[in-house]
Each structure stands twice: as C-alpha cells, then as structure tokens.
Design a protein around this motif. Structure first.
Motif, PDB file in Angstrom:
ATOM      1  N   ALA A 150       0.841  -1.186   0.000  1.00 36.03           N
ATOM      2  CA  ALA A 150       0.000   0.000   0.000  1.00 36.03           C
ATOM      3  C   ALA A 150       0.878   1.238   0.000  1.00 36.03           C
ATOM      4  O   ALA A 150       1.992   1.241   0.524  1.00 36.03           O
ATOM      5  N   GLY A 184      -3.525   6.858  -2.381  1.00 33.72           N
ATOM      6  CA  GLY A 184      -3.850   5.848  -1.369  1.00 33.72           C
ATOM      7  C   GLY A 184      -4.349   4.478  -1.807  1.00 33.72           C
ATOM      8  O   GLY A 184      -3.651   3.506  -1.634  1.00 33.72           O
ATOM      9  N   ALA A 185      -5.472   4.409  -2.367  1.00 32.00           N
ATOM     10  CA  ALA A 185      -6.164   3.137  -2.492  1.00 32.00           C
ATOM     11  C   ALA A 185      -5.355   2.111  -3.264  1.00 32.00           C
ATOM     12  O   ALA A 185      -4.693   2.420  -4.233  1.00 32.00           O
ATOM     13  N   ALA A 186      -5.483   0.889  -2.828  1.00 29.95           N
ATOM     14  CA  ALA A 186      -4.676  -0.158  -3.445  1.00 29.95           C
ATOM     15  C   ALA A 186      -5.172  -0.494  -4.827  1.00 29.95           C
ATOM     16  O   ALA A 186      -4.415  -0.910  -5.678  1.00 29.95           O
ATOM     17  N   ASN A 238       0.868   3.941   1.574  1.00 33.62           N
ATOM     18  CA  ASN A 238       1.281   4.626   2.794  1.00 33.62           C
ATOM     19  C   ASN A 238       2.330   3.863   3.595  1.00 33.62           C
ATOM     20  O   ASN A 238       2.762   4.340   4.639  1.00 33.62           O
TER      21      ASN A 238
END
Lengths: 405, 682
Positions: free
Chosen positions: B398, B467-469, B400
């Motif tokens: 991910a 962000g989002a995977a 982050n």
C-alpha cells in the motif's frame, strides 16, 4: 565503668541509627563517603571522632564494608543476614576467604586466585572452603570461559551471564540446536515479512512477452481496504481463494485446511522484492517481540541484544541483509526470488518424517560457479596434480565420476 | 594480463585446440622464454626455419604475437591476452547474435576464423558464397568456410543454417560490418597493433622527450607536463583503431539510420540485448529483413584495403553487461534484470573498455571514455520493448507504507570505500549512514506527513495514485519502470545510483568488487560450508579479530571454530597474524588475530581457475586418445555429417557419448572463464 557502659549503649544506638539511615538512603550498591555519612545527620555535632568510632564498630560487625573508591575511602552497607554469616564463622581465615568470594560477586572466583589474594597456604584455603561449602554459604560453579578452573560463588547468587555465557549456553555448553532453531524461526519471519509472495507467471513461458494480466500479483484483495495492517498481514499468510482463481497459472486444488498455516503453497509461487522505500521491513525489536510473544523460549529470556546477535549471524550467513529506510533499520531476505516458498510448518513436518534432511536447514541452496562445479574445485589432491605425476588428468578418478565414465 | 605457469599452459592448450600443435609449441616457448628472434626460436624449439615461419605466420594472422623489427632483426613476443580471449569465442558470437542478429554472427564468426582480414578479402569470400548459394539455392549449405574446429566452445551454433541467416548481398555485408564497427566490436588494424604495449609506451615516452624536453624532464611541473604529453600521445595511438568508426560517424549514416529506426519502432539491432537477457527469444528479429533494404543503401562502402579485426576490449564490456544482468536476475528477479540490461546497454555505448588504464584515463578531463555518464528515465523508457510487462517482478504494498522520500534519495557521489571501523561500530553495512540519519525523526514517526513532500522531491514527472490499493495496480508505465530503477538503487549491492532527478548511473568499480566477493563466497561456502562462510564474512566486515571475539559473534563452539579456521587457513581463505604483547614476544602471551585478504584470495582463486581449465582441456585430450579409433572414423569424408546412418551402432554410441563429454568439458571451461573474466578483466 558506668561511663563505659553508657558509652557502649550510646554507641549501639548510634550504630543502629546510622545503619538504618544508610539503608534508607540507597541500595547495597551505593557507596557512602565520610561526608555522606555525616550528612545523614545521625552523628551529633558532626563529630568526626565519634563517626570514626561508630563506623569502626559497624565494620567489625560486618555491617559496613569499607571500599576504596576513586575519591578516597567509602563504605557500603551489608544486610544483617549476610553479616551474621560472617560473625558465625569460626575463625579469621574462613572469614577472609568468605570475604574474597563475596567480593567477587556473580562472576565467581577461582580458588587459585583466593590463595594468591590472601597469601594463605593451599591447605588452609581448602579447609576454609570446605567449611563454607558444608555450611552452604558458597557453591562451586563452572565458567564457560575457563571450563577447567574450579570456581566458587556465594551460594545465594546466580552466576552472571559472563560466567554462564549468556542465554546461548546450557550447562556450560553452547546450545547449537537451540540457536539453530531460533535462527530458523527468525529467518522465516524475516522472509515472510520482507518479501512479497506473488505467483510466478508461467515458469516455462516467456514472462515478458505475455500480455499483462490482472491479478497476477496482488497483495491485498481488491475488496479489502488498503491499510498498513492489511498489507502486512496479507503477505506471507494464506491468500483468499478468489485471489488464486484470478491467476491463470494452474492452481492445484488446495485441500481445505483447518484454518492453520498453509501446508503447501501452490507451485509457481515466488517471493518478490518489495518496492523501494518499503518501510515495514522487520526490525530487531519486532523480532524480539515475536520471540517473546510466541513463548518459544519459555525458560530463557532473550533481550534485544541477544536477538541482534542472532540476526547478525544470519546476516553473516548471507541470508538476510540490513536495509535502512528513513533511519529505521530493518532486515530483508537476500535474493528473494530464489527462496523456497515451502512453509515453515510443512518443512517441520517433512523433517520429522525424514524428508529433505539433506537439504540445508533453511535458506536457499548456496550459489555455485564454475569452480564449485568442476571436480578440481573440490579436489583434495589438487596441489599434487600435474601431467605425468602420480595424480594427473589422465588418471583422475574425480573427472571420471563427474563425466560418468 | 599477468602470465603465470597455469595461464601460460592454458594459452598454449587453447592455441593447440584451435590452430594446431605447431603454433601452440612456438607460442609456449615464446611465453616461457620471453621475446625472441627467429634464431633463438629455432634453438629453443629445435624446429627448422621453415616450420617456424609457418607457425609464426599463423600466430600473426590471429593477432597472437607482437613483433617488432629494427634493421632486419625481428623479435617476436607472445600476446597472452589475445590468446586467452580465444576461449571467449563462443560467448562473443552468442552475444553478437543476440544483439545484432544471426547474420552479423555469421560475419563475426568468419572474421574470427580468418583472423585479421582485409575488407576486400572478406567481401570476395562472401561474394563467392553468395553466388554459390544462388546457384544451388535449394541445396544444403555445404559450402561454408572451413568448419570452426572448436565445436564445443561454439556450443550449438552448429545447426543447419536457414537461408535467411545468410548474408544475401555484399551491400548487406558492408552494412553489417559498419554496424559492428560503430558498436566498436570490430576495429581497425594499424601500424602499432603489433607492437607490444610496453614498446608503445616506451616509444611514446622517448618521442615526447625528443620533441618537448630536449634537456630532460625537470621539476614537479615539468614532470606533470611530461606525463600529460605521454598520455596524449598514447591516447592518439589508441584512438587510431577507432578511425573507421569516426569516419562512419562523421558520415552521418549512423544517426540517420537511428532516426529511421525510431520511426519504424522495433528492430533487432536495438532490442537484441534484451533478447539474450530477459527472454532469449529471437522472434523480434524478424523485422530485420523488412528494414534491410533501407539500411544498406545508406552505409558508405568501406575502404577495401582496410584491415579489420575483432575488438575484444569492447566485447568484454558487453559480456560484463550480460554478467551484471545475470547477477541482478539472481538477486532481484528477471523483469528488473531486463530493465537493468537496457540501462547498461545505453550506459556503456560510449564505453570502450572495462578497466581504465591509469596512465591514460586519469589525466583525461572527462571528454572521452571517462566513467559512464548517466541515463535518464525517458531514454530508458524509449528503449524498453513494449512487450515487456514492467508491472511484474516487484511486490505490491500500500502506498502509505512506502517511503518515497527514502526511495527517491539522490546520491550525487559514488560511494566511498567502506572503513572497517565504521562497520564495526554500528554493525550496519550501509554506506550512507550519516545521510539517512538526518531525516530519521521526522520521517519515521509521521507516516502520512510526507505525502505532500514527495512530489516536490521527485519533480513533476512522478505522480502517485492516491492511497487506495486498487488504483495502485494501475501505475502507468513510467512509474512501473521507476519502481524497478528505485529497487535497483536501493539494493544492498548498489546496482544503480540515482545521481540526479531522473538520472541514473552505475558505479562499476564497487559493484564488481561486491560481485567478486560473492563469487569468492560461493567457493568458500562449497568448500568450507556455511560455518566457514560465516566466519569469513565476519572477518570481512569487522577486520582483524582474535579467536574469542570471533567465537562470540559467530556463536560457534570453540573446537569447531578452531578446526574450521585452520581448514580455511590451509585453503588460503583466511590468514593469521601474531601480535606480541611485549618486547619478549612470548608466544604464550601473544595475540593471534585472524583476518581475510581479499586480494590474495582472489589471486589464488584465479590460479585455481586457470589450472582447472587446463585440467578440463587435458582430460578432453585424454578422452580423445581413448576414443581415437572412433574419432578417426568420423573424420572420413564419407562419414562426416552422416555419422548416425553410416556408423555401426556401437561405434555411434561411443561417438555420441564422447560428444556429450566434450560438450560438458567445454561448457565447464566456459563457466570457469566467467569467473576469470570477473576476477581479472571486468
């Protein structure tokens, strides 16, 4: 006479008061200088002569121990029980021997050193030691650094780490089985946490020429919200069945396992390196926590320093490499793509069943090169080998074996 | 090349293998006796002048001799480096095939077989061949050049050639030669090519003295000037062999062609290396034929009198690239290896040799042949094959939990040599300790804070999916490429250095040193086991150590450790030093420190490799003697080529078994050469 009695009584009171006050002001380790003792405020008018008298008397009772420190003489207190042991000893010599052993503390002391320190006759020392041993005041011990020396230690002390060799020693012997087991666990942990378990896109076909496929490599299931914990836990653990069906590599039917660790990963799995800048490479504190939590080492406590030692050994073995990301010092597995993906549990089972005992305990097969393959690279008589000599290319048995002639 | 006994033996054996016994014997004598004239040679070899002249002619033809004549007296000297290079014939041919296509390989092979050749001779030879091919178009190709004798080394390049792997016209041949010259794989033979390097240096020195310093070189300033002048003169001589390349470049054909190809897109020439490294397929070369007609017309006809030969120095650069790619594939995976291969190819285009000559290259001010400059991300992207899926080969995480700040760190200077003390103090091998400590506190604690900071550091080129995977899997191609590059530069081995925003370079020196260590480790691990390797690596990181300290770090039993250390000392992997505590030097009180000497271990390994190669070749000779009757049979013209049909089964079995053994032995020699190349030449 009456004055003497009076003085004695007064002295006794002062002694007790000073002793108690000193005990209140620090541990047994603390050194009190003369000024410290005066400042305790027990001796009236800070009378130095009186202080000397009181301290002398306490020393005689073995309640205070004189120590010469850097800035002059100083004292530390000793608890009454220990002091009683001293006073109960029959003679001066035994007392002296006991004092020497006491001083040595948890490291213990060699009987030869006692003899030299006290300049006493060997027999006398032996006598004293025997007496002390029967009384149960001291015990003999073994030191890993000098396994042949007869050492003594106060009976109520545990030998120090230096004497026992730390957690890696069991009864004075390096416990290699224990170390190897722990190393394997740590390595497995690092391997699963520092590399990504992806599927191998068709081992035989050319990976590059395949059209990109969705879901070939996927960490988190698409539905799962991406978060630290998810990504971390998704790696190295069992992947959801939906994940696998996305791969077009033939995923063998996986027997449903009762929620335990995956017994065997489908062939065609491979560890992939994490992207640069990955910040969750396991660190030593994390590993130490893992070892602690699993409770593998039930009667040995391992500190971070101990774990560091094991991690360093793994590093020297070339199995893992240190990696620093933003000052966080983690470790990752070396050559991830070459690591086997057989799970820990499965390997353990196999080993119990006697399979794969000839394989290395963990890690991959060592890399080879031209020199390790050719018989000459391992030839025990390589130096002697020359044409026309007793060992020569013409009569080389190793080459014959190698070429299967 | 330093010639030791084993190396000399090896060179002689190689020449024997390829060109027969006569040149081999002369060469061996030259190696052992040093430079000699004809009379001396006759004495040493007890051969008559006629034989000698034949042998010497062969050796000269293949560039294996240096010779110099002053006033009728000619002295000959062995060129051991070239003799050794014979072993790499097969490898170089394979490399040329994968980079330039099978036709170029055919040309290269013929050039190797015939030694240095005049362009006109080569053209004439091919002309005959082309004519005959045309005449007997449907017949099999029996009219090749004399078969290259070293079958094994060439591996399987023996297969029946398809017509489209043949040179079709002299124009095509001309164009192929031009391309090879541009790639520096072929260079020009000039007047100084046959002088030994020492002679060239001496001559240049004396000329400089005569021309500029008639009164002798005086003072520090004069000395510096003198050295500079000598270097200049030497450089001039060296660049003479590149004259043809320069001529071609000034002609402008090369750049025109490149532009044309850029328009067409895919071509074997620009993608060749990729074939060999990442996938080994030849499919892409199909485009070659279509473009053929265009490229041929643009190349100028070469001067027919020009004598050309193979430039082993440049070949080595390419072989080194392949080796490094292999190393990356081994440590990081194949896709990353492919990316690295493309990068190396671009980076080393202008690099003429692996090892810089201290005398010539240090003085230069970075204009030519200086360490490789850098490659930009866009250049790389333009050279990537579109069929490669760059999303493969790296794990996903991910957004982050990735610190782009750490990953994108720019290192402008090459790593400094590591000090023992530094490593010992903090137990960390990373060389950039101080740099990364600075941002320790801010970065690690505040995971999300750096998100806004990242684009600033990377420039506008890099965009992160938020962000989002789900989005993350859809990284665009430049980003995917970048991931591979960052992975390479973050690697423990420092394959790559991010030397400026979107600029990448490779520090060959330290990288190869690491690889040498890795090879040494492999040998140690196989001979002394894992424990031995651990001990050696401890010593390598920590410097000299006594036994007790070693024991504590290695967590090994005292007895085992002592035994292992002794074993490795005998094998030459570790050394011991005695340090007396006082003037009396009482042995009982002395400290004994273990240490490793990489230099001497490498030298030893090199010698062992030479000797092993010699043994392999000798064993092969023994086998040949053993199967003499079968081999005699296969040499008959009515048997050759139809062994299976003509020979009795029993004989054929023996023959094929011998062939298998021969193949195995040659393959092993080549594997050993990989090691030698790494230790000595790269």
């Amino acid at each position: 006479m009456a004055g003497d009695d009076d003085d004695n009584a007064k002295l006794q009171i002062l002694k007790n008061a000073l002793y108690d006050e000193a005990r209140n002001h620090g541990s047994e380790e603390r050194l009190f200088t003369q000024k410290d003792l005066i400042d305790l405020g027990v001796i009236p008018d800070s009378n130095l002569l009186l202080l000397v008298k009181v301290v002398q008397s306490l020393c005689d009772d073995r309640l205070l121990v004189g120590v010469s420190s850097g800035s002059g003489i100083a004292w530390r207190w000793r608890n009454r029980e220990d002091a009683k042991k001293y006073t109960s000893l029959p003679n001066e010599e035994t007392m002296m021997v006991y004092a020497v052993i006491d001083e040595a503390g948890a490291d213990g002391i060699w009987n030869r050193t006692i003899k030299n320190k006290l300049n006493m006759h060997e027999n006398l020392v032996k006598q004293c030691i025997k007496h002390l041993e029967t009384k149960g005041y001291i015990a003999s011990m073994k030191n890993v650094e000098h396994p042949n020396k007869k050492m003594y230690i106060k009976a109520n002390l545990r030998p120090s780490d230096r004497a026992t060799g730390g957690p890696w020693f069991t009864e004075g012997e390096l416990d290699t089985a224990f170390i190897d087991q722990l190393k394997e666990i740590i390595f497995e942990y690092i391997k699963s946490k520092s590399a990504y378990l992806g599927s191998l896109p068709g081992q035989s076909a050319n990976p590059a020429l395949r059209p990109p496929r969705k879901g070939t490599i996927r960490g988190t299931a698409p539905s799962a919200p991406a978060s630290d914990a998810d990504a971390a836990s998704a790696r190295g653990t069992k992947r959801a069945a939906t994940d696998i069906s996305n791969d077009d590599s033939p995923a063998p039917a996986r027997a449903p396992e009762g929620g335990g660790a995956p017994a065997r990963r489908p062939p065609g799995k491979v560890y992939l390196p994490m992207p640069a800048g990955y910040r969750h490479y396991p660190t030593v504190p994390e590993i130490a926590q893992l070892i602690h939590d699993t409770g593998i080492t039930n009667n040995t406590t391992l500190g971070e320093a101990d774990i560091q030692q094991l991690v360093d050994v793994l590093r020297y073995d070339g199995l893992i490499e240190p990696i620093k990301v933003n000052g966080r010092r983690g470790y990752r597995v070396a050559r991830p793509t070459k690591q086997d993906t057989v799970s820990f549990a499965k390997r353990q089972k196999d080993r119990e069943a006697g399979i794969g005992l000839d394989l290395p305990m963990f890690g991959m097969e060592p890399p080879g090169n031209g020199l390790t393959e050719v018989p000459c690279g391992r030839c025990p008589v390589f130096e002697l080998c020359e044409e026309g000599g007793p060992v020569s290319p013409a009569n080389c048995v190793y080459f014959d074996q190698w070429l299967e002639i | 090349m330093e010639v030791t006994q084993n190396a000399a033996e090896l060179c002689a054996l190689l020449i024997d293998e390829l060109y027969g016994e006569l040149p081999s014997r002369i060469f061996a004598v030259l190696l052992s006796r040093g430079r000699s004239n004809l009379a001396q040679l006759a004495q040493y070899t007890s051969m008559n002048p006629r034989q000698l002249r034949h042998g010497l002619a062969v050796l000269i033809q293949y560039n294996l001799l240096f010779h110099q004549s002053d006033g009728g007296n000619t002295v000959y000297e062995a060129n051991a480096a070239f003799a050794y290079n014979l072993i790499r014939t097969g490898k170089i041919l394979e490399m040329v095939e994968s980079s330039f296509g099978p036709v170029a390989k055919d040309v290269m092979q013929n050039l190797m077989i015939s030694g240095q050749t005049r362009v006109s001779d080569l053209l004439a030879a091919y002309q005959i061949k082309i004519d005959r091919t045309k005449a007997a178009a449907e017949q099999d190709m029996d009219i090749e050049f004399p078969e290259f004798k070293l079958n094994g080394v060439n591996g399987n390049y023996h297969e029946v050639k398809k017509p489209d792997h043949q040179v079709k016209s002299t124009a095509q041949l001309n164009s192929i030669i031009c391309r090879l010259v541009e790639a520096e794989l072929i260079d020009v033979v000039h007047s100084k090519s046959f002088q030994s390097p020492d002679d060239i240096v001496k001559e240049a020195e004396s000329q400089v003295v005569a021309n500029y310093f008639p009164n002798g070189v005086k003072g520090g300033k004069g000395k510096a000037e003198y050295e500079q002048k000598v270097a200049e003169a030497l450089r001039k001589i060296r660049s003479e062999s590149k004259s043809l390349k320069r001529k071609l470049e000034s002609n402008g054909a090369a750049s025109k062609r490149r532009k044309l190809f850029a328009g067409i897109g895919q071509n074997g020439a620009s993608n060749g290396t990729a074939n060999g490294t990442a996938n080994g397929s030849n499919g892409v070369n199909g485009a070659n034929g279509a473009n053929g007609a265009h490229e041929e017309e643009m190349d100028p006809a070469l001067d027919p009198k020009q004598v050309i030969r193979i430039n082993y120095e440049k070949c080595l650069v390419d072989l080194r690239n392949r080796r490094l790619v292999q190393f990356v594939c081994d440590t990081l995976g194949e896709t990353t290896g492919y990316v690295y291969g493309v990068l190396l190819r671009i980076l080393t285009k202008q690099l003429s040799r692996c090892q810089l000559d201290p005398r010539l290259d240090i003085a230069e001010d970075g204009n030519e042949n200086q360490g490789p400059a850098s490659v930009t991300s866009n250049e790389l992207l333009d050279n990537m094959k579109t069929s490669i899926d760059l999303s493969l080969g790296i794990g996903k995480a991910a957004k982050n939990i990735i610190s782009s700040r750490a990953a994108e760190k720019i290192r402008e200077n090459p790593p400094k040599p590591k000090l023992f003390i530094e490593a010992a103090v903090d137990g960390d091998a990373s060389a950039d300790e101080s740099e990364s400590d600075d941002d320790e506190s801010s970065d690690y604690d505040s995971d999300f804070e750096e998100q806004p900071a990242a684009p600033a550091a990377n420039g506008s080129k890099v965009k992160f999916a938020d962000g989002a995977a789900g989005k993350e899997q859809r990284m665009d191609r430049p980003m995917q490429l970048r991931q591979h590059l960052l992975l390479l530069s973050e690697s423990h081995q420092h394959f790559l250095r991010h030397c400026g925003t979107n600029e990448w370079t490779v520090d060959f020196g330290p990288l190869l040193q690491i690889q040498r260590e890795a090879e040494l480790d492999a040998v140690i691990e196989r001979t002394s086991g894992k424990d031995g390797l651990r001990l050696v690596r401890i010593l390598r990181t920590n410097g000299k150590m006594d036994e007790k300290a070693l024991q504590n770090i290695a967590l090994m039993r005292k007895g085992e450790l002592q035994q292992k250390m002794l074993e490795m000392q005998r094998a030459g992997f570790v050394q011991i030093q005695e340090v007396p505590r006082d003037n009396k030097a009482d042995v009982k009180k002395s400290l004994f420190l273990w240490y490793v000497d990489l230099e001497s271990s490498s030298t030893m390994m090199l010698e062992t490799s030479y000797k092993s190669m010699v043994r392999c070749l000798q064993v092969l000779e023994v086998l040949r003697q053993k199967e003499k009757d079968v081999l005699m049979l296969t040499k008959r013209t009515d048997v050759k080529g139809r062994e299976k049909d003509v020979m009795r089964k029993e004989y054929f079995d023996r023959y094929s078994r011998f062939q298998a053994h021969e193949k195995q032995l040659f393959a092993q020699v080549l594997r050993l050469d990989d090691l030698v190349a790494l230790l000595r030449d790269f």
